[in-house]
Design a protein around this motif. Sequence first.
Motif, PDB file in Angstrom:
ATOM      1  N   ASP A 194       0.837  -1.196   0.000  1.00  0.00           N
ATOM      2  CA  ASP A 194       0.000   0.000   0.000  1.00  0.00           C
ATOM      3  C   ASP A 194       0.872   1.246   0.000  1.00  0.00           C
ATOM      4  OD1 ASP A 194      -1.639   2.261   1.473  1.00  0.00           O
ATOM      5  OD2 ASP A 194      -3.098   0.856   0.649  1.00  0.00           O
ATOM      6  N   VAL A 195       0.735   2.079  -1.031  1.00  0.00           N
ATOM      7  CA  VAL A 195       1.583   3.259  -1.167  1.00  0.00           C
ATOM      8  C   VAL A 195       1.286   4.280  -0.075  1.00  0.00           C
ATOM      9  CG1 VAL A 195       2.206   5.182  -2.692  1.00  0.00           C
ATOM     10  CG2 VAL A 195       1.884   2.886  -3.642  1.00  0.00           C
ATOM     11  N   MET A 196       0.021   4.422   0.308  1.00  0.00           N
ATOM     12  CA  MET A 196      -0.314   5.363   1.384  1.00  0.00           C
ATOM     13  C   MET A 196       0.377   4.966   2.682  1.00  0.00           C
ATOM     14  SD  MET A 196      -2.172   7.974   0.482  1.00  0.00           S
ATOM     15  CE  MET A 196      -3.136   8.524   1.894  1.00  0.00           C
ATOM     16  N   GLY A 209     -13.812  20.924   7.928  1.00  0.00           N
ATOM     17  CA  GLY A 209     -14.599  19.817   8.433  1.00  0.00           C
ATOM     18  C   GLY A 209     -14.400  18.486   7.746  1.00  0.00           C
ATOM     19  N   ASN A 210     -13.699  18.454   6.598  1.00  0.00           N
ATOM     20  CA  ASN A 210     -13.490  17.146   5.974  1.00  0.00           C
ATOM     21  C   ASN A 210     -12.618  16.286   6.897  1.00  0.00           C
ATOM     22  OD1 ASN A 210     -10.512  17.028   4.800  1.00  0.00           O
ATOM     23  ND2 ASN A 210     -11.286  19.090   4.383  1.00  0.00           N
ATOM     24  N   ASN A 211     -12.742  14.978   6.773  1.00  0.00           N
ATOM     25  CA  ASN A 211     -12.200  14.073   7.783  1.00  0.00           C
ATOM     26  C   ASN A 211     -10.714  14.239   8.025  1.00  0.00           C
ATOM     27  OD1 ASN A 211     -11.309  11.181   8.852  1.00  0.00           O
ATOM     28  ND2 ASN A 211     -13.498  11.409   9.213  1.00  0.00           N
ATOM     29  N   SER A 212      -9.923  14.326   6.963  1.00  0.00           N
ATOM     30  CA  SER A 212      -8.474  14.396   7.162  1.00  0.00           C
ATOM     31  C   SER A 212      -8.034  15.756   7.692  1.00  0.00           C
ATOM     32  CB  SER A 212      -7.741  14.077   5.854  1.00  0.00           C
ATOM     33  OG  SER A 212      -8.128  14.959   4.816  1.00  0.00           O
ATOM     34  N   GLY A 251      -3.551   8.788   7.373  1.00  0.00           N
ATOM     35  CA  GLY A 251      -4.335   7.624   7.774  1.00  0.00           C
ATOM     36  C   GLY A 251      -5.815   7.833   7.516  1.00  0.00           C
ATOM     37  N   SER A 252      -6.277   9.056   7.748  1.00  0.00           N
ATOM     38  CA  SER A 252      -7.672   9.378   7.466  1.00  0.00           C
ATOM     39  C   SER A 252      -7.951   9.347   5.966  1.00  0.00           C
ATOM     40  CB  SER A 252      -8.000  10.765   8.029  1.00  0.00           C
ATOM     41  OG  SER A 252      -9.190  11.261   7.471  1.00  0.00           O
ATOM     42  N   LEU A 253      -7.085   9.983   5.195  1.00  0.00           N
ATOM     43  CA  LEU A 253      -7.294  10.083   3.749  1.00  0.00           C
ATOM     44  C   LEU A 253      -7.275   8.723   3.067  1.00  0.00           C
ATOM     45  CD1 LEU A 253      -7.655  12.410   1.635  1.00  0.00           C
ATOM     46  CD2 LEU A 253      -5.245  12.064   1.080  1.00  0.00           C
ATOM     47  N   LYS A 254      -6.554   7.790   3.645  1.00  0.00           N
ATOM     48  CA  LYS A 254      -6.446   6.453   3.060  1.00  0.00           C
ATOM     49  C   LYS A 254      -7.794   5.744   2.991  1.00  0.00           C
ATOM     50  CE  LYS A 254      -4.282   1.939   3.843  1.00  0.00           C
ATOM     51  NZ  LYS A 254      -3.454   1.126   4.771  1.00  0.00           N
ATOM     52  N   GLY A 255      -8.717   6.100   3.881  1.00  0.00           N
ATOM     53  CA  GLY A 255      -9.992   5.398   3.961  1.00  0.00           C
ATOM     54  C   GLY A 255     -10.838   5.523   2.703  1.00  0.00           C
TER      55      GLY A 255
END
Length: 443
Positions: free
Chosen positions: A133-135, A237-240, A263-267
């Motif tokens: 996984d690159v992230m 307000g966006n998750n990441s 870690g958030s953006l990976k979702g």
Amino acid sequence: MIKRLAQLASESSYVDPALYAKYDVKRGLRDINGRGVLTGLTEIGDVQSYTIQNGQTIPKPGQLFYRGIDVEDLTKGFLKERRHGFEESIYLLLFGHLPSIEELTEFNTMLSSLRTLPKSFVRDMILKASSKDVMNMISRSVLALYSYDENPDDISVENVLRQCLELIARFPLLAVYSYHAYSHYFDSRSLFIHNPKPEYSTAENILHMLRPDSGFTETEAALLDLALVLHAEHGGGNNSTFTTHVVTSSGTDTYSAMSAALGSLKGPRHGGASIKVVQMFKDIKANLRNWSDEGEIRDYLKKLLHGDAFDHSGLIYGMGHAVYSVSDPRAEILRDQCKKLATEKGLEHEFDLFYKVENIAKEVIVEERKIYKGVSVNIDFYSGFVYRMLNIPMQLLTPIFAISRISGWSAHRIEEIVNKGKIIRPAYKSIAKEMEYVPIDER
């Protein structure tokens, strides 16, 4: 044993959904109408999708503002002048105003000088311990860079800005080199590492470092640059970005904060959404006999909504957004430019399929689902197609999002530090019953 323990963990973690309504819990920090619960103030980004008239919420075409400037106006400006706009957008987000020619030239020179990694870092941190996984590899590399920083824990604005600028410049290298390591070790492809070129923009360097022959067209680079601009910021307000605020509020270092945001953006509910769009369209193309038959497209979209096709999730990926209802301005801007590249590459037929799916999906969702607001295509719908036309591999779709969004994360981290906010700690109500302790031989 793990299966049995997982069952126990699931049973002990279950909360009756009715209790959320009983205690007026704002799940996802959103109210019953889908509006976000106000948790902070920002001057960096603003997302607008409705107006209030006589106490009524009236949906309107979406608008996105960077430091008060409409992104539509921003993109029209640099596209009209036939130049790249991502670096200009980074400057705007970080410093609050559009740079002059002299300021932008100086800023570009500085970013170019920072596009490097510590000696042996690529060999020791990326090539020797590759991941599927690159992230994951980017996040690990960011944390490792802490060890190479002589002043990693100083959270003064000056030091944090230095760290953020270094990471903004380094993210393209971390992402592309991590992909090449993955491609070599897991797909048995030839390994090559191109150094970035100082005269290239971020978008040009991504294509240069990614492709074996380093070749790209002006249209390709311009479209990738546009995609980077449109993903750079989306409010607090966006998750990441909210993750960046939460972690920053604890007083931790920049590397930890950015790793948490990654870690958030990976979702798949956040940065991974464009991957789902690409996979869904692959399935659509495989199952449609006639891409021009709107009736056949409609029937297939209904199957998607009913969970009878693709991944059986009941979703049409790329449709709908947590904030926008009438339109996502980013998707509108990207669609127009996407058509130009599709024409250049002889993919007009495929672009027409995307456009038909977009319009038919709006109708089908309204017919099949009860929704409290309108539904529109979001940026993920077209960004996946853009990246596929650019021959950017699936494994790099979310990392390219990260390359862009770290500029917004950086601005928000600095904003959190400057305003000396309290540690972010929302309330959770315990609904567990109190129990007596039982000695071990009586259990």
